[in-house]
Design an enzyme around this catalytic site. Structure first.
Site, mmCIF file in Angstrom:
data_model
loop_
_atom_site.group_PDB
_atom_site.id
_atom_site.type_symbol
_atom_site.label_atom_id
_atom_site.label_comp_id
_atom_site.label_asym_id
_atom_site.label_seq_id
_atom_site.Cartn_x
_atom_site.Cartn_y
_atom_site.Cartn_z
ATOM 1 N N HIS A 180 -42.572 44.558 -6.750
ATOM 2 C CA HIS A 180 -43.583 45.415 -6.134
ATOM 3 C C HIS A 180 -44.634 44.614 -5.386
ATOM 4 O O HIS A 180 -44.689 43.387 -5.461
ATOM 5 C CB HIS A 180 -44.247 46.298 -7.193
ATOM 6 C CG HIS A 180 -45.069 45.550 -8.189
ATOM 7 N ND1 HIS A 180 -46.392 45.229 -7.985
ATOM 8 C CD2 HIS A 180 -44.759 45.050 -9.412
ATOM 9 C CE1 HIS A 180 -46.859 44.565 -9.034
ATOM 10 N NE2 HIS A 180 -45.882 44.444 -9.916
ATOM 11 N N CYS A 196 -43.792 42.313 -14.450
ATOM 12 C CA CYS A 196 -43.126 42.618 -13.195
ATOM 13 C C CYS A 196 -43.242 41.457 -12.209
ATOM 14 O O CYS A 196 -44.052 40.551 -12.370
ATOM 15 C CB CYS A 196 -43.694 43.885 -12.592
ATOM 16 S SG CYS A 196 -43.421 45.344 -13.619
#
Length: 228
Positions: A180, A196
């Site tokens: 992301h 992440c």
């Protein structure tokens, strides 16, 4: 398919469909001392310039906060993977998108801090532009101030997922891990998130355009770094 392997005191529960990680938040940490670049080549000024055309206008990246080796560039593919594979080399903080002809697009990334690392293989089953971020219940329990986002944080520059997100699945289940975007330029090349893989917003937009749904993702542990 190799399972995702979490390093540290927390485990990922695939069978139960639950996860203790995957919140993609940012740990508070001082910005690294990266020397300001006196002359940024025009290519990179354009590459990391403002994106007023986006749904939420993205400002230019302050490249003085990002080590130049983490700027996006095409390189000889060091991964050994077939073309069309995403490879995250956690030991070097690089993400590669493998291409035909032995080439790869390389991006700098930020990763999970110690205790939140992971490695293994997965598949990108979903892509999103300006995604909603929903913290897992376990994260809300640890950080009660996130309660207001139990049903999701609306998209925007302040959203932890940034301008784009690629969702990693394993055996048909959402792992809660994402590739992301981020506005936090200082975090590239560092371990600061809750698991992440984060790229500069300008880079995740580029990656999002290149990577089709169904692509394979390989995350290499530091002990198997491509740079030795």
């Amino acid at each position: 398919m190799q399972g995702i392997n979490l390093i540290g005191r927390r485990a990922f529960l695939v069978g139960g469909g639950a996860a203790l990680l995957g919140g993609c938040t940012v740990a508070q940490a001082p910005a690294p001392q990266v020397a300001a670049t006196s002359r940024v080549p025009p290519l990179y000024r354009e590459m990391y310039g403002a994106r007023p055309d986006e749904r939420f206008a993205i400002p230019a990246v302050d490249l003085s906060k990002v080590d130049p080796r983490f700027w996006r560039r095409e390189v000889a593919d060091p991964t050994g993977e077939r073309a069309g594979t995403v490879v995250v080399d956690t030991g070097s903080y690089f993400l590669y998108w493998t291409m035909e002809g032995g080439r790869a697009m390389r991006y700098g990334v930020g990763l999970g801090r110690e205790g939140f690392g992971w490695n293994g293989t997965a598949t990108i089953e979903r892509k999103a532009q300006w995604p909603t971020w929903t913290p897992p219940a376990e994260m809300i329990a640890r950080e009660p101030e996130l309660e207001e986002y139990r049903n999701g944080m609306p998209p925007g520059l302040g959203n932890p997922l940034g301008a784009r997100a690629l969702y990693l699945y394993q055996n048909g289940r959402d792992t809660l891990y994402r590739l992301h975007g981020t506005q936090e330029a200082y975090s590239i090349g560092r371990a600061v998130s809750s698991g992440c893989v984060r790229l500069l917003n300008q880079d995740i937009i580029d990656l999002h355009m290149r990577v089709p749904t169904g692509s394979r993702v390989v995350v290499r542990p530091p002990s198997q770094s491509l740079l030795g």
